[in-house]
Each structure stands twice: as structure tokens, then as C-alpha cells.
Design an enzyme around this catalytic site. Structure first.
Site, PDB file in Angstrom:
ATOM      1  N   ARG A 162     -27.986 -10.695  -2.930  1.00  0.00           N
ATOM      2  CA  ARG A 162     -28.433 -10.101  -4.194  1.00  0.00           C
ATOM      3  C   ARG A 162     -29.936  -9.870  -4.218  1.00  0.00           C
ATOM      4  O   ARG A 162     -30.413  -8.842  -4.686  1.00  0.00           O
ATOM      5  CB  ARG A 162     -28.027 -11.003  -5.368  1.00  0.00           C
ATOM      6  CG  ARG A 162     -26.527 -11.118  -5.572  1.00  0.00           C
ATOM      7  CD  ARG A 162     -26.219 -12.140  -6.652  1.00  0.00           C
ATOM      8  NE  ARG A 162     -26.828 -11.788  -7.929  1.00  0.00           N
ATOM      9  CZ  ARG A 162     -26.211 -11.092  -8.877  1.00  0.00           C
ATOM     10  NH1 ARG A 162     -24.978 -10.677  -8.681  1.00  0.00           N
ATOM     11  NH2 ARG A 162     -26.819 -10.829 -10.013  1.00  0.00           N
TER      12      ARG A 162
ATOM     13  N   ASP B 238     -24.643  15.662   6.908  1.00  0.00           N
ATOM     14  CA  ASP B 238     -23.887  15.309   8.103  1.00  0.00           C
ATOM     15  C   ASP B 238     -24.791  15.037   9.302  1.00  0.00           C
ATOM     16  O   ASP B 238     -24.833  13.924   9.818  1.00  0.00           O
ATOM     17  CB  ASP B 238     -22.857  16.389   8.444  1.00  0.00           C
ATOM     18  CG  ASP B 238     -21.872  15.901   9.495  1.00  0.00           C
ATOM     19  OD1 ASP B 238     -21.464  14.727   9.409  1.00  0.00           O
ATOM     20  OD2 ASP B 238     -21.534  16.673  10.399  1.00  0.00           O
TER      21      ASP B 238
ATOM     22  N   LYS C 105     -20.748   9.456   0.619  1.00  0.00           N
ATOM     23  CA  LYS C 105     -22.147   9.883   0.766  1.00  0.00           C
ATOM     24  C   LYS C 105     -22.343  11.302   0.247  1.00  0.00           C
ATOM     25  O   LYS C 105     -23.309  11.580  -0.467  1.00  0.00           O
ATOM     26  CB  LYS C 105     -22.568   9.802   2.240  1.00  0.00           C
ATOM     27  CG  LYS C 105     -22.563   8.401   2.829  1.00  0.00           C
ATOM     28  CD  LYS C 105     -23.118   8.389   4.230  1.00  0.00           C
ATOM     29  CE  LYS C 105     -22.279   9.197   5.196  1.00  0.00           C
ATOM     30  NZ  LYS C 105     -20.919   8.638   5.368  1.00  0.00           N
TER      31      LYS C 105
ATOM     32  N   HIS D 249     -26.852  10.633  11.494  1.00  0.00           N
ATOM     33  CA  HIS D 249     -25.754  11.021  10.606  1.00  0.00           C
ATOM     34  C   HIS D 249     -26.048  10.541   9.187  1.00  0.00           C
ATOM     35  O   HIS D 249     -26.454   9.396   8.973  1.00  0.00           O
ATOM     36  CB  HIS D 249     -24.443  10.406  11.093  1.00  0.00           C
ATOM     37  CG  HIS D 249     -23.295  10.644  10.172  1.00  0.00           C
ATOM     38  ND1 HIS D 249     -22.727  11.889   9.989  1.00  0.00           N
ATOM     39  CD2 HIS D 249     -22.606   9.803   9.362  1.00  0.00           C
ATOM     40  CE1 HIS D 249     -21.738  11.795   9.124  1.00  0.00           C
ATOM     41  NE2 HIS D 249     -21.643  10.538   8.723  1.00  0.00           N
TER      42      HIS D 249
END
Length: 322
Positions: free
Chosen positions: A250, A185, A167, A146
Site C-alpha cells: 500500500r 501496442d 490498457k 509494449h
């Protein structure tokens, strides 16, 4: 893998035009194929297709000019014995290549045993190469993931993350910046080689991108032919996350990878937050990955500088990393 759909009929239908195949006899054996054990034990498609070899059962046997010439030079007794052994192997089908005439005894035995027998004017080597490539494709490991699969700067990038993170909107922004859509998708991935995984779009979703509030968008119609791609090799996975700053690393000290069909794929994690230009961040991640593939690691170079600075505080460093 389900091998029930791979049989003499399906292989003939898919390759007849390209290999100029003719089905000589043995039509009743159209369902013959490979057992699950045969496919599982095969290390490559070379184990499933090859020149005439009586040692390998359940294999597509190809008889070229050399094999037919050798057969013609045998005694009647040896010919009969060799043909009996060949049919006893129960191959999915036999191919007589190079435009050679199929030996009458072989035709007779194939007819009696319902063993499909094909002929072709193409050389045995060309037939074997083509069938091996075909078998490697249809038997290759597959998976559906996906996300939004894009061509960004010539690199296949899969955008993943929980629903509602944007997305598709990010994909639309990247497409508007000149990059290409492969699939949205659901993305079909297949491992076609030892070192790469290829992704395609299911036919039902071809050229389509779903964006909340806008519905389905036909990217090819809106942005043109150059905005879509048929397939790309997967090189990078970008995972979008929404989490508190305290949980976000980070500077990851180790490169992240994700296993896709047994192959490690580079992965970067990008935090979704208000005001962040995600399209620029994804492009930067892709450019950085390209540098890493070329052997340039900015973080490692920085850590080397830091170590040298700790050892020699007076050392001078150039103004740029590379």
C-alpha cells in the site's frame, strides 16, 4: 548497432537539402561509412564529425575557410603530404564548406581513391553542428516497448501490464478526458540525450488505438487533431497488475524505477480491481510525480511527521502536508 546502412550516400540524401550539399567527386565510394568499432568507441557524435584533423581516422572531415587558407599557404611539398595523409585516413567522406573552392589536388586524390567529396556554401561550424546532431540521432540507443504511450498533463506516461488488463480501454478513457495518444501496442523509444528518452509511434500504427470489441479506432479522426501527439519524453511508467490484496504494498517506502535505455524512469504500480476508477488514479499518479520532480514528496513528509510525533506526542501539525 548495425551501421551498414549508414554510409556516404544515406548521409548525403538525408542532409543534402538542408546543408545545400553538392557531390563533387568520388561517387564510386558511396558505400563508405563507419565501422562498428568506430561507432562503439565514440563517446559522442563529436568523435565522428569535426574540423580537419589528421589525428582522427575514420571521421567525417570538414574543411572550412581557415583550413583551405592554411593549405594555400603551404609549400607544394607540404600540400602533397597533407593531402596524402588525409586520403590515407579513409574518411567516410570530406566536406569543403564556406563556399571555398576545393583544392585541385584534393579533387584529384578523392577521384583516384573513390573518396566522396562534398561542397557547400554553408559555414564549416554550421555543417559540423548539423551533422553531429544528425549522427547522434541515427546512432542513439533504441528500444521498442509494449504498452500505451500517452501525454497526460504534459508528461509522457507509458501504461504497461499483462494482456487483458484493459490498457487500451484505460487509454481511451484518458483520451476522452482531454489527454493525448502517442502510440498504442508498440512504442519506439530512443535516448537522444543524457537525461531523457523520447517515444514515438511506428508509422504503421500512427493515430490508431486497438480496443477489444471495437477493433481499431482512428483517434485523430474521432477526437480531433489535439487528441494525438507525435512524440513525448518518457517520464513515468504505470504498471497495471491484478493480484490479491495481501501481495500488494500500500505504501512503498522507496521510489520505484525502471531502467529504459540506461536511464532510470519513475514507476508506479496500480492494482486493477472491480470498481476502481483507473483514469483518476493514473491522473493522480501523474500529478504526484510532477510534485516529486519539483521536490515535494508527500510520503517522506508524512514519515517526517510520524517521526516527530513519536519523539514529541504533544507536537501539533498543520492540517495539510504542503
Amino acid at each position: 548497432m548495425d551501421t551498414s546502412s549508414i554510409n556516404a550516400q544515406s548521409i548525403f540524401d538525408d542532409n543534402a537539402a538542408m546543408l545545400k550539399l553538392s557531390w563533387l567527386t568520388g561517387h564510386e565510394g558511396w558505400e563508405r561509412g563507419f565501422s562498428a568499432d568506430t561507432v562503439a568507441n565514440a563517446t559522442s557524435s563529436a568523435d565522428l564529425v569535426g574540423h580537419l584533423n589528421l589525428i582522427h581516422p575514420n571521421r567525417i572531415q570538414v574543411l572550412g575557410e581557415a583550413e583551405i587558407d592554411y593549405y594555400q599557404r603551404q609549400t607544394d611539398e607540404d600540400r602533397s603530404r597533407h593531402m596524402a595523409e588525409l586520403i590515407a585516413l579513409e574518411p567516410p567522406f570530406l566536406v569543403v564548406a564556406g563556399g571555398a573552392a576545393a583544392p585541385p589536388e584534393l579533387v584529384l586524390r578523392c577521384t583516384r581513391s573513390s573518396t566522396p567529396l562534398f561542397t557547400t556554401p554553408m559555414s564549416a561550424a554550421a555543417v559540423i553542428d548539423s551533422l553531429r546532431l544528425y549522427m547522434s540521432r541515427i546512432l542513439a540507443p533504441r528500444a521498442t516497448l509494449h504498452g500505451v504511450f500517452l501525454d497526460i498533463l504534459g508528461m509522457g506516461v507509458l501504461l504497461t501490464g499483462d494482456s487483458g488488463l484493459g490498457k487500451s480501454e484505460l487509454g481511451l478513457e484518458l483520451i476522452s478526458r482531454g489527454h493525448g495518444l502517442v502510440a498504442d501496442d508498440a512504442v519506439d523509444f530512443v535516448r537522444l540525450g543524457p537525461d531523457f528518452v523520447e517515444g514515438r509511434c511506428p508509422p504503421l500504427l500512427q493515430n490508431l488505438l486497438e480496443v477489444r470489441g471495437l477493433g481499431l479506432l482512428d483517434i485523430k479522426t474521432i477526437f480531433g487533431e489535439t487528441a494525438v501527439r507525435r512524440k513525448m519524453k518518457l517520464k513515468l511508467i504505470v504498471q497495471l497488475v491484478r493480484r490479491p490484496d495481501g501481495e500488494f504494498q500500500r505504501l512503498p517506502l522507496e521510489s520505484q524505477t525502471v531502467d529504459v535505455l540506461g536511464l532510470p524512469i519513475s514507476k508506479v504500480t496500480i492494482q486493477v480491481a472491480a470498481g476502481r476508477n483507473l483514469a483518476v488514479l493514473v491522473e493522480a499518479a501523474v500529478r504526484n510525480t510532477i510534485l516529486q520532480l519539483r521536490g515535494i514528496d508527500t510520503l517522506r513528509d508524512f514519515m517526517d511527521r510520524q517521526r516527530l510525533a513519536m519523539q514529541d506526542p504533544d507536537s501539533q501539525f498543520p492540517g495539510k502536508l504542503v
